[in-house]
Design a protein around this motif. Structure first.
Motif, short mmCIF file in Angstrom:
data_model
loop_
_atom_site.label_atom_id
_atom_site.label_comp_id
_atom_site.label_asym_id
_atom_site.label_seq_id
_atom_site.Cartn_x
_atom_site.Cartn_y
_atom_site.Cartn_z
N LEU A 320 3.89 6.65 -10.50
CA LEU A 320 5.02 6.99 -11.36
C LEU A 320 5.69 5.75 -11.93
O LEU A 320 6.17 5.76 -13.08
CB LEU A 320 6.04 7.82 -10.58
CG LEU A 320 5.62 9.23 -10.16
CD1 LEU A 320 6.70 9.89 -9.33
CD2 LEU A 320 5.29 10.09 -11.38
N GLN A 321 5.72 4.67 -11.18
CA GLN A 321 6.45 3.48 -11.59
C GLN A 321 5.61 2.57 -12.49
O GLN A 321 6.16 1.84 -13.31
CB GLN A 321 6.94 2.72 -10.36
CG GLN A 321 7.99 3.49 -9.57
CD GLN A 321 8.29 2.87 -8.21
OE1 GLN A 321 7.82 1.78 -7.90
NE2 GLN A 321 9.07 3.57 -7.40
N GLY A 322 4.30 2.59 -12.31
CA GLY A 322 3.43 1.80 -13.17
C GLY A 322 3.73 0.32 -13.11
O GLY A 322 3.97 -0.24 -12.05
N GLY A 323 3.76 -0.34 -14.25
CA GLY A 323 4.06 -1.77 -14.30
C GLY A 323 3.06 -2.59 -13.52
O GLY A 323 1.84 -2.37 -13.60
N ALA A 324 3.57 -3.53 -12.73
CA ALA A 324 2.70 -4.41 -11.95
C ALA A 324 1.82 -3.65 -10.98
O ALA A 324 0.74 -4.12 -10.61
CB ALA A 324 3.56 -5.43 -11.19
N ASN A 325 2.26 -2.46 -10.58
CA ASN A 325 1.47 -1.67 -9.64
C ASN A 325 0.08 -1.33 -10.19
O ASN A 325 -0.87 -1.17 -9.44
CB ASN A 325 2.21 -0.37 -9.30
CG ASN A 325 3.53 -0.61 -8.61
OD1 ASN A 325 3.57 -1.13 -7.50
ND2 ASN A 325 4.62 -0.26 -9.27
#
Length: 398
Positions: A320-325
């Motif tokens: 859900l958070q995405g980004g660097a993940n």
């Protein structure tokens, strides 16, 4: 037996809190099986000023304290290390947290009683007298032995349902970084005079023996510095690496001969002893800013068992958070901390690691999915509890 709730022992002024009379109380003692639940939790119960934590815990109304207490109650570990719990001389904050929060049920969770606790001074906020960050001035958190705005900020506590052998605790608060053979101390950054006083532990390292039935379990507790907030010299990354290496050497036969504790005792842990390594080690095995595979010094050790705790909530959060993940190499099911999505992303930094005397039955990270009603205890930023999650493991002593 009428004993005080807090007592100072040893040359290092170690602080043990808890009525030792409870050692003979059946109601205070868990049943005499050899199964054990052990946990670590960076509960972010630190404050920005000395005395503020005592003030916040003096009533049963602090929202964060109630929430972190409920997390502990629902996990119900027999032994738990708390990171980022400000050290207060005399054990006042520990007593207030137990009395006003842990021993009071929250939202249907049963109260939990920890008759035994250990806390001691840490290096955070203790002035070094040197310009350790090389900004031309002396003073402030960055020039302390460990980053902190006041002495004791970001301290540690061990809570236990089993007796702590206080007189045998070893602390390593004053061990000098330069005294570790083959260290990675950045000698171009720290002057010779600074190297002569610079302590390895950003908080402290503790060996806390706990009596479980007829056996002794050594709780090895620490909270190494984050490997960030520095520059190309990587002084914090290097320190994090060697803080982690300290335990790897301590539990490896022959490797810990150089180690000395705060009471001048020398050497590492006897190889026959049972141990559990607990704490927020600020190091992920694959992602983040760690120096030279820092945490793998423990994870790759033949003397250490890694239960590899997981959660479904961590997987959901990474998606859900995405980004660097999205660029991480590690499987998000192992993540234990919900960090900034831009960098470094969510990471595995909190650990319960065991000697081979233990058989692991189960392990997990308290990170519910959003559909779970208990997700209110983890949430999203700004967090109701902490950006870290409680990590637990169920083991059997062999």
């Amino acid at each position: 037996m009428n004993l005080t709730r807090a007592a100072l022992v040893g040359a290092a002024a170690l602080l043990a809190v808890g009525p030792l009379a409870a050692a003979t109380s059946a109601s205070a003692q868990p049943d005499s099986t050899q199964s054990l639940r052990v946990a670590t939790y960076n509960l972010s119960l630190n404050r920005n000023a000395a005395g503020q934590l005592v003030s916040d815990l003096s009533t049963p109304d602090n929202a964060q304290a109630k929430a972190v207490a409920e997390v502990i109650q629902r996990a119900n570990p027999d032994i738990v290390l708390l990171n980022e719990f400000d050290y207060v001389d005399g054990g006042r904050a520990v007593d207030l947290f137990r009395d006003n929060y842990l021993e009071v049920g929250h939202n249907g969770a049963s109260p939990v009683d920890y008759p035994y606790a250990f806390t001691a001074p840490v290096n955070t906020g203790v002035p070094s007298g040197f310009d350790l960050n090389n900004d031309g001035t002396i003073g402030g958190g960055d020039d302390a032995y460990g980053f902190g705005l006041f002495p004791g900020q970001y301290g540690m506590v061990v809570l236990s349902k089993y007796p702590i052998r206080t007189d045998e605790v070893r602390t390593f608060q004053h061990f000098l970084w330069k005294d570790m053979p083959g260290n990675v101390l950045p000698t171009d950054w720290y002057s010779p005079a600074e190297q002569d006083i610079f302590r390895l532990s950003s908080k402290s390292h503790w060996d806390v023996p706990v009596t479980v039935g007829k056996r002794t379990v050594h709780v090895l507790a620490a909270h190494p510095t984050p490997p960030s907030f520095d520059g190309p010299e990587d002084r914090n990354g290097r320190r994090n690496h060697d803080e982690i290496r300290f335990w790897a050497d301590y539990v490896t036969p022959g490797q810990g001969r150089y180690i000395y504790d705060d009471r001048a005792g020398r050497g590492g842990l006897n190889p026959s002893e049972r141990f559990v390594i607990l704490g927020d080690y600020n190091a992920d095995p694959l992602d983040g800013d760690s120096y030279d595979n820092a945490i793998n010094q423990l994870l790759d050790s033949k003397r250490i068992v890694d239960p590899q705790a997981t959660s479904a909530g961590a997987v959901e959060a990474a998606r859900l958070q995405g980004g660097a993940n999205l660029t991480h190499r590690g499987d998000p099911k192992y993540d234990t901390a919900d960090f900034s999505d831009s960098a470094p992303g969510n990471l595995r930094v909190d650990y319960t690691l065991f000697s081979k005397h233990f058989g692991v039955r189960d392990a997990g990270v308290f990170w519910p999915v959003q559909a779970d009603p208990l997700s209110r205890l983890t949430g999203v930023f700004p967090f109701p509890t902490s950006d870290h999650r409680l990590v637990w493991a169920d083991v059997i002593l062999r």
